[in-house]
Design a protein around this motif. Structure first.
Motif, PDB file in Angstrom:
ATOM      1  N   THR A  72     -39.617 -40.086  14.908  1.00  0.00           N
ATOM      2  CA  THR A  72     -38.947 -38.786  14.935  1.00  0.00           C
ATOM      3  C   THR A  72     -38.761 -38.310  13.497  1.00  0.00           C
ATOM      4  OG1 THR A  72     -37.739 -39.287  16.978  1.00  0.00           O
ATOM      5  CG2 THR A  72     -36.889 -37.513  15.613  1.00  0.00           C
ATOM      6  N   ILE A  73     -39.280 -37.120  13.190  1.00  0.00           N
ATOM      7  CA  ILE A  73     -39.138 -36.519  11.855  1.00  0.00           C
ATOM      8  C   ILE A  73     -38.519 -35.137  12.024  1.00  0.00           C
ATOM      9  CG2 ILE A  73     -40.323 -35.930   9.709  1.00  0.00           C
ATOM     10  CD1 ILE A  73     -42.689 -37.583  10.626  1.00  0.00           C
ATOM     11  N   TRP A  74     -37.631 -34.774  11.116  1.00  0.00           N
ATOM     12  CA  TRP A  74     -37.060 -33.426  11.169  1.00  0.00           C
ATOM     13  C   TRP A  74     -36.856 -32.892   9.753  1.00  0.00           C
ATOM     14  CZ3 TRP A  74     -34.353 -37.863  12.133  1.00  0.00           C
ATOM     15  CH2 TRP A  74     -33.249 -38.125  11.297  1.00  0.00           C
ATOM     16  N   HIS A  75     -36.828 -31.582   9.639  1.00  0.00           N
ATOM     17  CA  HIS A  75     -36.566 -30.937   8.365  1.00  0.00           C
ATOM     18  C   HIS A  75     -35.060 -30.866   8.144  1.00  0.00           C
ATOM     19  CE1 HIS A  75     -36.960 -28.222   4.961  1.00  0.00           C
ATOM     20  NE2 HIS A  75     -38.279 -28.393   5.008  1.00  0.00           N
ATOM     21  N   LYS A  76     -34.615 -31.216   6.965  1.00  0.00           N
ATOM     22  CA  LYS A  76     -33.174 -31.265   6.682  1.00  0.00           C
ATOM     23  C   LYS A  76     -32.525 -29.889   6.736  1.00  0.00           C
ATOM     24  CE  LYS A  76     -33.248 -35.450   3.820  1.00  0.00           C
ATOM     25  NZ  LYS A  76     -32.982 -35.992   2.463  1.00  0.00           N
ATOM     26  N   LYS A  77     -33.294 -28.839   6.509  1.00  0.00           N
ATOM     27  CA  LYS A  77     -32.736 -27.494   6.599  1.00  0.00           C
ATOM     28  C   LYS A  77     -32.450 -27.110   8.049  1.00  0.00           C
ATOM     29  CE  LYS A  77     -34.984 -25.653   2.457  1.00  0.00           C
ATOM     30  NZ  LYS A  77     -35.953 -24.644   1.941  1.00  0.00           N
ATOM     31  N   PHE A  78     -33.066 -27.841   8.963  1.00  0.00           N
ATOM     32  CA  PHE A  78     -32.945 -27.530  10.387  1.00  0.00           C
ATOM     33  C   PHE A  78     -31.907 -28.396  11.080  1.00  0.00           C
ATOM     34  CE2 PHE A  78     -34.569 -28.665  14.694  1.00  0.00           C
ATOM     35  CZ  PHE A  78     -34.327 -27.458  15.313  1.00  0.00           C
ATOM     36  N   PHE A  79     -31.859 -29.694  10.730  1.00  0.00           N
ATOM     37  CA  PHE A  79     -31.013 -30.629  11.483  1.00  0.00           C
ATOM     38  C   PHE A  79     -30.330 -31.595  10.530  1.00  0.00           C
ATOM     39  CE2 PHE A  79     -30.527 -34.659  13.900  1.00  0.00           C
ATOM     40  CZ  PHE A  79     -29.704 -34.204  14.917  1.00  0.00           C
ATOM     41  N   GLN A  80     -29.063 -31.905  10.828  1.00  0.00           N
ATOM     42  CA  GLN A  80     -28.300 -32.895  10.071  1.00  0.00           C
ATOM     43  C   GLN A  80     -27.830 -33.984  11.021  1.00  0.00           C
ATOM     44  OE1 GLN A  80     -25.019 -31.351   7.796  1.00  0.00           O
ATOM     45  NE2 GLN A  80     -23.987 -33.353   7.695  1.00  0.00           N
ATOM     46  N   CYS A  81     -28.307 -35.197  10.817  1.00  0.00           N
ATOM     47  CA  CYS A  81     -27.997 -36.316  11.727  1.00  0.00           C
ATOM     48  C   CYS A  81     -26.689 -36.986  11.323  1.00  0.00           C
ATOM     49  CB  CYS A  81     -29.141 -37.330  11.702  1.00  0.00           C
ATOM     50  SG  CYS A  81     -28.905 -38.695  12.853  1.00  0.00           S
ATOM     51  N   SER A  82     -25.897 -37.374  12.339  1.00  0.00           N
ATOM     52  CA  SER A  82     -24.628 -38.049  12.080  1.00  0.00           C
ATOM     53  C   SER A  82     -24.565 -39.440  12.730  1.00  0.00           C
ATOM     54  CB  SER A  82     -23.467 -37.196  12.607  1.00  0.00           C
ATOM     55  OG  SER A  82     -23.617 -36.933  13.994  1.00  0.00           O
ATOM     56  N   ASN A  83     -25.382 -39.678  13.751  1.00  0.00           N
ATOM     57  CA  ASN A  83     -25.343 -40.970  14.443  1.00  0.00           C
ATOM     58  C   ASN A  83     -26.685 -41.205  15.137  1.00  0.00           C
ATOM     59  OD1 ASN A  83     -24.293 -43.374  15.408  1.00  0.00           O
ATOM     60  ND2 ASN A  83     -23.416 -42.437  17.232  1.00  0.00           N
ATOM     61  N   HIS A  84     -27.043 -42.473  15.354  1.00  0.00           N
ATOM     62  CA  HIS A  84     -28.319 -42.749  16.019  1.00  0.00           C
ATOM     63  C   HIS A  84     -28.311 -44.131  16.662  1.00  0.00           C
ATOM     64  CE1 HIS A  84     -28.921 -44.722  12.095  1.00  0.00           C
ATOM     65  NE2 HIS A  84     -29.759 -45.514  12.730  1.00  0.00           N
ATOM     66  N   ILE A  85     -29.196 -44.284  17.650  1.00  0.00           N
ATOM     67  CA  ILE A  85     -29.442 -45.573  18.309  1.00  0.00           C
ATOM     68  C   ILE A  85     -30.952 -45.734  18.404  1.00  0.00           C
ATOM     69  CG2 ILE A  85     -29.208 -46.936  20.424  1.00  0.00           C
ATOM     70  CD1 ILE A  85     -26.632 -45.365  21.016  1.00  0.00           C
ATOM     71  N   GLU A  99     -29.007 -23.965  12.399  1.00  0.00           N
ATOM     72  CA  GLU A  99     -29.182 -22.547  12.681  1.00  0.00           C
ATOM     73  C   GLU A  99     -28.008 -21.972  13.471  1.00  0.00           C
ATOM     74  OE1 GLU A  99     -32.104 -21.424  15.640  1.00  0.00           O
ATOM     75  OE2 GLU A  99     -32.409 -23.522  16.158  1.00  0.00           O
ATOM     76  N   LYS A 100     -27.328 -22.824  14.271  1.00  0.00           N
ATOM     77  CA  LYS A 100     -26.170 -22.359  15.037  1.00  0.00           C
ATOM     78  C   LYS A 100     -24.923 -23.199  14.764  1.00  0.00           C
ATOM     79  CE  LYS A 100     -28.504 -20.051  18.837  1.00  0.00           C
ATOM     80  NZ  LYS A 100     -28.427 -19.704  20.258  1.00  0.00           N
ATOM     81  N   ASN A 101     -25.093 -24.244  13.952  1.00  0.00           N
ATOM     82  CA  ASN A 101     -23.977 -25.121  13.589  1.00  0.00           C
ATOM     83  C   ASN A 101     -23.263 -25.675  14.820  1.00  0.00           C
ATOM     84  OD1 ASN A 101     -22.404 -26.488  11.681  1.00  0.00           O
ATOM     85  ND2 ASN A 101     -20.794 -24.929  11.759  1.00  0.00           N
ATOM     86  N   ILE A 102     -24.047 -26.168  15.762  1.00  0.00           N
ATOM     87  CA  ILE A 102     -23.476 -26.734  16.980  1.00  0.00           C
ATOM     88  C   ILE A 102     -23.926 -28.186  17.129  1.00  0.00           C
ATOM     89  CG2 ILE A 102     -23.323 -24.546  18.214  1.00  0.00           C
ATOM     90  CD1 ILE A 102     -25.917 -25.353  19.640  1.00  0.00           C
ATOM     91  N   PRO A 103     -23.064 -29.046  17.678  1.00  0.00           N
ATOM     92  CA  PRO A 103     -23.437 -30.451  17.874  1.00  0.00           C
ATOM     93  C   PRO A 103     -24.434 -30.600  19.018  1.00  0.00           C
ATOM     94  CG  PRO A 103     -21.260 -30.042  18.782  1.00  0.00           C
ATOM     95  CD  PRO A 103     -21.674 -28.777  18.095  1.00  0.00           C
ATOM     96  N   VAL A 104     -25.414 -31.463  18.835  1.00  0.00           N
ATOM     97  CA  VAL A 104     -26.424 -31.719  19.855  1.00  0.00           C
ATOM     98  C   VAL A 104     -26.763 -33.208  19.864  1.00  0.00           C
ATOM     99  CG1 VAL A 104     -27.472 -29.421  19.719  1.00  0.00           C
ATOM    100  CG2 VAL A 104     -28.330 -31.258  18.268  1.00  0.00           C
TER     101      VAL A 104
END
Length: 493
Positions: A72-85, A99-104
């Motif tokens: 899984t790769i993402w652009h930092k301007k698009f997504f900010q990760c806080s936790n993972h498994i 883009e919407k500053n909402i948790p996903v």
């Protein structure tokens, strides 16, 4: 919103690298999810080379015994990760879409073919879902499962009971996770055997209703197969303006005390020249325009009214906590609470009608269910686009779609070829004279009214949006015009 997923079936080929790089650029991908990469120790440097940018981050699940591997790769301007498994079968990561500053929460899945292992993965994801406070979920990837037999062709299951158990298990997993299989555009299947004799829909995007509230136009596009036996899928969120929305008569209007007088005064004021059908049509057309204005002035924006009432109640409660309330203010708060109850009931009725979930008892508190039903019905019924007959190109721009549809029916309805069908020497059965009279006699008033009352009150007899409920409740006012239109139709054909 652009997320791409693909089972690459090994990522050691330069051809596959170039294909993925081209897809990232062509589709303007913000997040890339690959399955079955089969490379050990995939590094950040590899990801930057693939993406063509250093401002990225990634997660990688290494293959086991040369099999698997999830990237899984993402652009930092698009997504900010806080936790993972991370484990062998999925990568779950939570954070914020900037883009919407909402948790996903997103999950990149590469499911086992073994049913027992597959069901264990479903259980693990369900446990995570129950613990996770965030409700905006998107699960994507290669599920190695189908939802029904129509999603598979050319494959005979040796174990019929096991196959049914898998179908039921996968559907139960989707239901328990409260996910939606959003509309799919393009190919019907996502996996093809190299000889083309077998195919299945193994890859997909599954999203929650909370996700759809943020990205209402979410659709999954299946891209033509090239470098793998799987097709790449792209999740896009496109909100398309198709122009003015069609008119819909709302049941809550009839609950207003002034509604009956308003309808009566307007209907009697209309003067229309023409036959009975034209008179009825034009009166309904004029009433529709008047109702739009009346709704805006009298009913108003129900959600805005509710917020204003809640704000006023909160002010009175805060004042009560400090100094107490006199009799006038207590009476005012009681009236506001009564208005709030009325607004909630109206809102419930409105949501029920829009969702068309008419089997639920009127007045039940099912706002979340109704909201979900409304969004799913809109997704299901929405025109996604059209294939142009001449070029075969898929078009989605509203004006182009309208042109394609118009041209299609124009060609279909203007055929002048002689199809060669003749009815010479065909003997037709005849009905008796009494049966003929029964079929051709004019409709009487009782017959017309009975036909109308047998129709579902929530349905509309035509595209003007006026429901049978309105016709029944205002029969004394509309009776003359409705009977006249029906009798004219019988008389003139």
């Amino acid at each position: 919103m652009r997320i791409l997923t693909l089972n690459v079936r090994g990522f050691g080929s330069l051809v596959k690298w170039r294909y993925i790089k081209d897809l990232i650029r062509k589709e303007d991908v913000k997040m890339l999810c690959l399955q079955e990469v089969r490379l050990s120790n995939f590094s950040l440097n590899n990801c930057c080379q693939l993406w063509g940018d250093n401002d990225i981050d990634y997660f990688y699940s290494n293959p086991t015994n040369g099999s698997g591997g999830i990237l899984t790769i993402w652009h930092k301007k698009f997504f900010q990760c806080s936790n993972h498994i991370i484990n062998r079968w999925f990568i779950m990561f939570s954070g914020f879409f900037k883009e919407k500053n909402i948790p996903v929460v997103s999950v990149n899945v590469y499911s086992s073919c073994n049913l027992h292992v597959k069901m264990q993965m479903w259980t693990n994801l369900l446990e995570i879902r129950q613990r996770e406070p965030c409700n905006s979920w998107c699960i994507l990837g290669d599920f190695n499962s189908i939802r029904n037999e129509r999603e598979r062709r050319g494959i005979n299951s040796p174990n019929g009971n096991g196959n049914k158990r898998e179908l039921q298990g996968f559907n139960n997993f989707i239901d328990n996770m409260e996910l939606v299989d959003i509309p799919c555009i393009g190919r019907k299947y996502t996996w093809y055997r190299p000889n083309g004799k077998a195919k299945s829909r193994l890859g997909r995007f599954l999203v929650s209703f909370e996700w759809l509230q943020q990205w209402t136009g979410s659709k999954q596009y299946v891209i033509d197969r090239q470098i793998s036996d799987h097709c790449a899928l792209v999740l896009k969120s496109n909100v398309v303006d198709w122009g003015p929305k069609p008119f819909k008569f709302l049941d809550i209007w009839q609950e207003d005390k002034e509604f009956e007088n308003f309808i009566k005064s307007k209907w009697e004021s209309y003067v229309v020249q023409g036959n009975e059908i034209i008179v009825l049509k034009e009166k309904l057309k004029m009433l529709k325009n008047d109702l739009k204005g009346w709704n805006k002035d009298v009913i108003g924006h129900i959600y805005k009214i509710k917020l204003d009432i809640l704000r006023n109640i909160q002010k009175l409660d805060m004042r009560d906590d400090v100094d107490g309330l006199d009799e006038n203010k207590i009476r005012e708060r009681r009236e506001l609470l009564s208005q709030l109850q009325d607004i909630n009931e109206r809102n419930e009725s409105l949501l029920q009608q829009k969702s068309r979930a008419l089997w639920i008892k009127q007045g039940d508190s099912n706002s979340k269910f109704f909201h979900a039903s409304i969004k799913w019905r809109r997704l299901r019924n929405e025109i996604k686009g059209a294939h142009c007959n001449l070029s075969g190109i898929w078009v989605e721009e509203p004006n182009r779609v309208k042109e394609v549809v118009k041209e299609f029916y124009k060609n279909k309805m203007s055929a002048i070829e002689d199809i060669g069908v003749r009815l010479d020497n065909v003997e037709f059965k005849e009905i008796s004279e009494s049966d003929n009279r029964l079929l051709t006699d004019p409709f009487d008033e009782k017959e017309i009214k009975e036909a109308i009352w047998n129709c579902d009150s929530h349905k509309s007899p035509g595209p003007n949006g006026v429901t049978f409920s309105f016709i029944k409740n205002n029969w004394c006012l509309l009776e003359k015009d409705v009977l006249g239109a029906v009798k004219f139709f019988h008389r003139e054909g």
